[in-house]
Design a protein around this motif. Structure first.
Motif, PDB file in Angstrom:
ATOM      1  N   LEU A 235      -0.902   3.294  13.093  1.00 39.05           N
ATOM      2  CA  LEU A 235      -1.148   2.605  11.758  1.00 39.05           C
ATOM      3  C   LEU A 235      -0.346   1.472  11.530  1.00 39.05           C
ATOM      4  O   LEU A 235      -0.728   0.589  10.773  1.00 39.05           O
ATOM      5  N   GLY A 236       0.991   1.542  11.659  1.00 40.43           N
ATOM      6  CA  GLY A 236       1.846   0.392  11.553  1.00 40.43           C
ATOM      7  C   GLY A 236       2.602   0.699  10.048  1.00 40.43           C
ATOM      8  O   GLY A 236       2.838  -0.608   9.242  1.00 40.43           O
ATOM      9  N   ILE A 237       2.617   1.799   9.706  1.00 43.13           N
ATOM     10  CA  ILE A 237       3.389   1.877   8.401  1.00 43.13           C
ATOM     11  C   ILE A 237       4.774   1.290   8.347  1.00 43.13           C
ATOM     12  O   ILE A 237       5.405   1.586   9.578  1.00 43.13           O
ATOM     13  N   LYS A 238       5.298   1.007   7.369  1.00 43.65           N
ATOM     14  CA  LYS A 238       6.657   0.459   7.352  1.00 43.65           C
ATOM     15  C   LYS A 238       7.575   1.644   7.436  1.00 43.65           C
ATOM     16  O   LYS A 238       8.954   1.365   7.822  1.00 43.65           O
TER      17      LYS A 238
ATOM     18  N   VAL B 268       0.885  -1.139   0.115  1.00 46.35           N
ATOM     19  CA  VAL B 268      -0.125   0.077  -0.020  1.00 46.35           C
ATOM     20  C   VAL B 268       0.945   1.232   0.121  1.00 46.35           C
ATOM     21  O   VAL B 268       1.662   1.463   0.830  1.00 46.35           O
ATOM     22  N   LEU B 269       0.684   2.154  -0.963  1.00 48.61           N
ATOM     23  CA  LEU B 269       1.296   3.526  -0.874  1.00 48.61           C
ATOM     24  C   LEU B 269       0.347   4.593  -0.514  1.00 48.61           C
ATOM     25  O   LEU B 269      -0.779   4.860  -1.284  1.00 48.61           O
ATOM     26  N   MET B 270       0.464   5.216   0.702  1.00 48.67           N
ATOM     27  CA  MET B 270      -0.480   6.121   1.151  1.00 48.67           C
ATOM     28  C   MET B 270       0.023   7.367   0.929  1.00 48.67           C
ATOM     29  O   MET B 270       1.299   7.756   1.474  1.00 48.67           O
ATOM     30  N   ASP B 271      -0.454   8.213  -0.039  1.00 52.76           N
ATOM     31  CA  ASP B 271       0.273   9.675  -0.538  1.00 52.76           C
ATOM     32  C   ASP B 271      -0.712  10.610   0.260  1.00 52.76           C
ATOM     33  O   ASP B 271      -1.862  10.874  -0.019  1.00 52.76           O
ATOM     34  N   ILE B 272       0.182  11.366   0.930  1.00 53.70           N
ATOM     35  CA  ILE B 272      -0.625  12.474   1.811  1.00 53.70           C
ATOM     36  C   ILE B 272      -0.341  13.716   0.989  1.00 53.70           C
ATOM     37  O   ILE B 272       0.705  14.321   1.022  1.00 53.70           O
TER      38      ILE B 272
ATOM     39  N   PHE C 262      -8.498  16.348   4.838  1.00 56.24           N
ATOM     40  CA  PHE C 262      -7.306  16.757   5.596  1.00 56.24           C
ATOM     41  C   PHE C 262      -6.805  15.665   6.376  1.00 56.24           C
ATOM     42  O   PHE C 262      -7.572  15.272   7.195  1.00 56.24           O
ATOM     43  N   ILE C 263      -5.472  15.396   6.425  1.00 57.44           N
ATOM     44  CA  ILE C 263      -5.133  14.313   7.079  1.00 57.44           C
ATOM     45  C   ILE C 263      -5.199  14.446   8.649  1.00 57.44           C
ATOM     46  O   ILE C 263      -5.326  13.420   9.228  1.00 57.44           O
ATOM     47  N   GLU C 264      -5.252  15.680   8.960  1.00 59.01           N
ATOM     48  CA  GLU C 264      -5.240  15.974  10.483  1.00 59.01           C
ATOM     49  C   GLU C 264      -6.669  15.555  10.957  1.00 59.01           C
ATOM     50  O   GLU C 264      -6.947  15.551  12.252  1.00 59.01           O
ATOM     51  N   ASN C 265      -7.600  15.502  10.028  1.00 57.58           N
ATOM     52  CA  ASN C 265      -8.955  15.155  10.680  1.00 57.58           C
ATOM     53  C   ASN C 265      -9.381  13.729  10.638  1.00 57.58           C
ATOM     54  O   ASN C 265     -10.315  13.367  10.897  1.00 57.58           O
ATOM     55  N   TYR C 266      -8.318  12.865  10.317  1.00 57.30           N
ATOM     56  CA  TYR C 266      -8.674  11.307  10.476  1.00 57.30           C
ATOM     57  C   TYR C 266      -8.212  10.818  11.933  1.00 57.30           C
ATOM     58  O   TYR C 266      -7.389  11.291  12.658  1.00 57.30           O
ATOM     59  N   THR C 267      -9.185   9.716  12.186  1.00 52.34           N
ATOM     60  CA  THR C 267      -8.806   9.130  13.300  1.00 52.34           C
ATOM     61  C   THR C 267      -8.224   7.696  12.776  1.00 52.34           C
ATOM     62  O   THR C 267      -8.036   7.284  11.738  1.00 52.34           O
ATOM     63  N   LEU C 268      -7.789   6.802  13.938  1.00 52.50           N
ATOM     64  CA  LEU C 268      -7.257   5.475  13.256  1.00 52.50           C
ATOM     65  C   LEU C 268      -8.206   4.818  12.576  1.00 52.50           C
ATOM     66  O   LEU C 268      -7.877   4.177  11.559  1.00 52.50           O
ATOM     67  N   GLU C 269      -9.259   4.593  13.056  1.00 54.44           N
ATOM     68  CA  GLU C 269     -10.297   3.862  12.671  1.00 54.44           C
ATOM     69  C   GLU C 269     -10.747   4.516  11.142  1.00 54.44           C
ATOM     70  O   GLU C 269     -10.841   3.535  10.163  1.00 54.44           O
ATOM     71  N   THR C 270     -11.049   5.738  10.893  1.00 55.97           N
ATOM     72  CA  THR C 270     -11.322   6.046   9.593  1.00 55.97           C
ATOM     73  C   THR C 270      -9.928   5.923   8.554  1.00 55.97           C
ATOM     74  O   THR C 270     -10.291   5.753   7.296  1.00 55.97           O
ATOM     75  N   LEU C 271      -8.876   5.904   9.048  1.00 57.75           N
ATOM     76  CA  LEU C 271      -7.744   5.757   8.138  1.00 57.75           C
ATOM     77  C   LEU C 271      -7.474   4.472   7.914  1.00 57.75           C
ATOM     78  O   LEU C 271      -7.048   3.671   6.640  1.00 57.75           O
ATOM     79  N   GLN C 272      -7.766   3.453   8.827  1.00 54.45           N
ATOM     80  CA  GLN C 272      -7.717   2.004   8.546  1.00 54.45           C
ATOM     81  C   GLN C 272      -8.963   1.395   7.522  1.00 54.45           C
ATOM     82  O   GLN C 272      -8.694   0.579   6.831  1.00 54.45           O
ATOM     83  N   ALA C 273     -10.055   2.244   7.552  1.00 57.17           N
ATOM     84  CA  ALA C 273     -11.098   2.114   6.904  1.00 57.17           C
ATOM     85  C   ALA C 273     -10.797   2.079   5.172  1.00 57.17           C
ATOM     86  O   ALA C 273     -11.357   1.555   4.345  1.00 57.17           O
ATOM     87  N   LEU C 274      -9.504   3.043   4.794  1.00 55.07           N
ATOM     88  CA  LEU C 274      -9.230   3.174   3.513  1.00 55.07           C
ATOM     89  C   LEU C 274      -8.250   1.938   2.829  1.00 55.07           C
ATOM     90  O   LEU C 274      -8.060   1.871   1.794  1.00 55.07           O
ATOM     91  N   LEU C 275      -7.817   1.227   3.955  1.00 52.97           N
ATOM     92  CA  LEU C 275      -6.761   0.036   3.508  1.00 52.97           C
ATOM     93  C   LEU C 275      -7.493  -1.300   2.979  1.00 52.97           C
ATOM     94  O   LEU C 275      -8.531  -1.449   3.446  1.00 52.97           O
ATOM     95  N   PRO C 276      -6.876  -1.984   2.310  1.00 58.65           N
ATOM     96  CA  PRO C 276      -7.467  -3.193   1.694  1.00 58.65           C
ATOM     97  C   PRO C 276      -7.409  -4.200   2.688  1.00 58.65           C
ATOM     98  O   PRO C 276      -6.670  -4.204   3.561  1.00 58.65           O
ATOM     99  N   ALA C 277      -8.237  -5.232   2.516  1.00 69.54           N
ATOM    100  CA  ALA C 277      -8.279  -6.304   3.581  1.00 69.54           C
ATOM    101  C   ALA C 277      -6.823  -6.860   3.528  1.00 69.54           C
ATOM    102  O   ALA C 277      -6.615  -7.638   4.429  1.00 69.54           O
ATOM    103  N   GLN C 278      -6.299  -7.318   2.172  1.00 71.95           N
ATOM    104  CA  GLN C 278      -5.173  -7.882   2.251  1.00 71.95           C
ATOM    105  C   GLN C 278      -3.914  -7.008   1.874  1.00 71.95           C
ATOM    106  O   GLN C 278      -4.213  -6.221   0.615  1.00 71.95           O
ATOM    107  N   HIS C 279      -3.040  -7.105   2.507  1.00 66.81           N
ATOM    108  CA  HIS C 279      -1.830  -6.128   2.191  1.00 66.81           C
ATOM    109  C   HIS C 279      -0.670  -6.623   2.921  1.00 66.81           C
ATOM    110  O   HIS C 279      -0.690  -7.305   3.936  1.00 66.81           O
ATOM    111  N   ASP C 280       0.410  -6.328   2.470  1.00 65.20           N
ATOM    112  CA  ASP C 280       1.506  -6.938   3.370  1.00 65.20           C
ATOM    113  C   ASP C 280       2.684  -5.747   3.389  1.00 65.20           C
ATOM    114  O   ASP C 280       4.025  -5.977   3.727  1.00 65.20           O
ATOM    115  N   GLY C 281       2.402  -4.377   3.676  1.00 71.72           N
ATOM    116  CA  GLY C 281       3.245  -3.388   3.797  1.00 71.72           C
ATOM    117  C   GLY C 281       2.662  -2.016   3.568  1.00 71.72           C
ATOM    118  O   GLY C 281       2.350  -1.880   2.266  1.00 71.72           O
ATOM    119  N   ILE C 282       2.595  -1.313   4.534  1.00 71.17           N
ATOM    120  CA  ILE C 282       2.279   0.195   4.100  1.00 71.17           C
ATOM    121  C   ILE C 282       3.251   1.115   4.194  1.00 71.17           C
ATOM    122  O   ILE C 282       4.115   1.251   5.161  1.00 71.17           O
TER     123      ILE C 282
END
Length: 361
Positions: A230-233, A115-119, A183-203
Motif C-alpha cells: 500500500l505504500g505506508i510511510k 492519512v492515519l489508518m487505525d487498525i 477485519f483487516i485480514e479480509n482486505y485486498t489491496l484494491e479494497t484497502l485503496q478504496a478507503l483512501l482519499p484521492a489526495q494525500h501525501d503520506g499514509i
C-alpha cells in the motif's frame, strides 16, 4: 507475597504438562480443589491469580464455563471508572499510547494531507488524542487529516465517530473519518485503496494491541505484505511481549503465568483501593480465559513475543527505526517507557519488557 512462587501454582504447572488430554481423575480433583479454595478467598492476590488460571483450565478440560457471578459481584465497578483506571492509572496502556501518539503526531505534522489508518480503531479514544495533540503541535503543516478506521465491532465504530467529531470541531484543520466494520485480514489491496482519499501525501498505519487477534501466521504475513504494498510511510505497532500463539499447552501456560503475573503485580502497586485492583485483574482474566481456556480453533488472544514480531516485519520488507522524539514523561506508577533500545521502544516493569512498541518503515 509472591503469588508466582506458591504450592498451588507449582501444582498447576504440573497439571498443565498433561493437558489437555492426559489428566487423570486425581488430576481433575486437584484442579477442582485449587479452584474452590481460590474462590473462597478472592480478596487474597495469590488466590485471585490462581482463580483466573484454574477457571480457564477447567473450561479447557470440560468445554464449559464456570458460573461464579455471585462471587464476583463485590468486585464490580462502573465501566467508566474501569476505563479511567486502564487509561490513567494502569501504566502499560498509558505509556504505550503516549509513546506511539508522540511518534505519530510528529510524523503526521510534516504533511499537509496525511492519512492515519487505525487498525482496530475501537471507540476512537487514541485517535481523538492524536487529533488533539496534532491540533496543539507547533509548526504543523496539516491542512486536512483523513482517518481510516477499521474495526470489527459496529458499536465501537459508532462511538468512534462521536469522539472524533467532538475533537475535530476544535482542530485548526479539517478531519474526515472513514470507517468500515471489518477485519483487516479480509482486505485486498484494491479494497484497502478504496478507503483512501484521492489526495494525500503520506499514509501512516497504527495498530494498537490489535494484530495479535489475527488467528493464523499466514494471515499476519499477508496483512503486513499488504500494508507494505500500500505504500505506508510507517507502521506504529504496539503489542504485548508474550508468546501465546504457542500451540503447546504447557509452554503457553508458562508464558501466560509470566505475562499476566507481571500485569497483576503492576496492578498491586497502584494507589487504588482493593476492589478496583480486583476489578482490573478480572478485566485481564478474560484474556487468560481465552489463552488457557479456549480451543486452538477459536482462541483470539494469540500474542507474539517481541522477536516473533521482529521476524515477521523483516520477512515482509519492513525495517525498524527509532524516531527522534521528546516524550513528556517516561515513567508512570512504577513502570518505565524504555527509549534507548536499538530498534524499538518498550514498557518495562522490574526489568521485564511487558509491551513492545515498534516504528516500522
Amino acid at each position: 507475597m509472591d503469588f508466582l512462587a506458591t504450592t498451588a501454582l507449582t501444582s498447576l504447572h504440573d497439571l498443565a504438562s498433561r493437558m489437555p488430554h492426559s489428566l487423570t481423575e486425581a488430576d481433575n480433583q486437584t484442579l477442582n480443589d485449587i479452584y474452590f479454595e481460590s474462590v473462597e478467598d478472592l480478596e487474597n492476590p495469590e488466590s485471585l491469580f490462581n482463580y483466573t488460571l484454574t477457571k480457564a483450565m477447567r473450561k479447557h478440560t470440560t468445554g464449559t464455563q464456570s458460573q461464579e457471578h455471585i462471587y464476583l459481584q463485590r468486585f464490580e465497578i462502573p465501566q467508566i471508572r474501569l476505563f479511567e483506571l486502564l487509561i490513567q492509572q494502569f501504566p502499560l496502556a498509558n505509556l504505550s499510547q503516549h509513546c506511539t501518539n508522540t511518534l505519530l503526531i510528529d510524523a503526521l505534522a510534516q504533511h499537509t494531507h496525511p492519512v492515519l489508518m487505525d487498525i482496530g480503531i475501537g471507540t476512537g479514544f487514541q485517535v481523538a488524542n492524536i487529533i488533539e495533540g496534532l491540533s496543539k503541535k507547533e509548526n504543523s503543516n496539516v491542512k486536512h487529516l483523513t482517518v481510516v478506521g477499521i474495526e470489527p465491532f459496529a458499536d465501537a465504530v459508532t462511538t468512534a465517530h462521536e469522539n472524533v467529531k467532538r475533537v475535530s470541531a476544535q482542530a485548526p484543520f479539517t478531519v474526515e473519518l472513514v470507517t468500515e466494520v471489518a477485519f483487516i485480514e479480509n482486505y485486498t489491496l484494491e479494497t484497502l485503496q478504496a478507503l483512501l482519499p484521492a489526495q494525500h501525501d503520506g499514509i501512516y498505519a497504527n495498530a494498537s494491541f490489535a494484530l495479535h487477534h489475527i488467528q493464523h501466521a499466514s494471515q499476519r504475513k499477508t496483512v503486513f505484505e499488504l500494508l507494505k504494498t500500500l505504500g505506508i510511510k510507517a507502521l506504529a505497532l504496539s503489542e504485548p511481549n508474550s508468546n501465546h500463539y504457542e500451540p503447546n499447552y504447557q509452554r503457553r501456560f508458562q508464558n501466560c503465568v509470566n505475562h499476566y503475573g507481571a500485569l497483576f503485580r503492576i496492578i498491586d502497586t497502584l494507589d487504588i483501593n482493593s476492589t478496583e485492583k480486583a476489578a482490573l485483574k478480572l478485566f485481564f482474566s478474560r484474556e487468560i480465559d481465552d489463552v488457557l481456556g479456549n480451543s486452538e480453533e477459536v482462541r483470539v488472544e494469540k500474542h507474539y513475543a517481541t522477536e516473533q514480531w521482529e521476524q515477521l516485519m523483516a520477512e515482509t520488507g519492513f525495517q525498524l527505526e527509532k524516531r527522534a522524539a521528546q516524550f513528556l514523561y517516561t515513567r508512570l506508577n512504577g513502570t518505565d517507557l524504555q527509549t534507548d533500545l536499538p530498534n524499538r521502544y518498550a514498557t518495562v516493569f522490574e526489568g521485564e519488557e511487558i509491551t513492545s512498541l515498534f516504528w516500522a518503515v
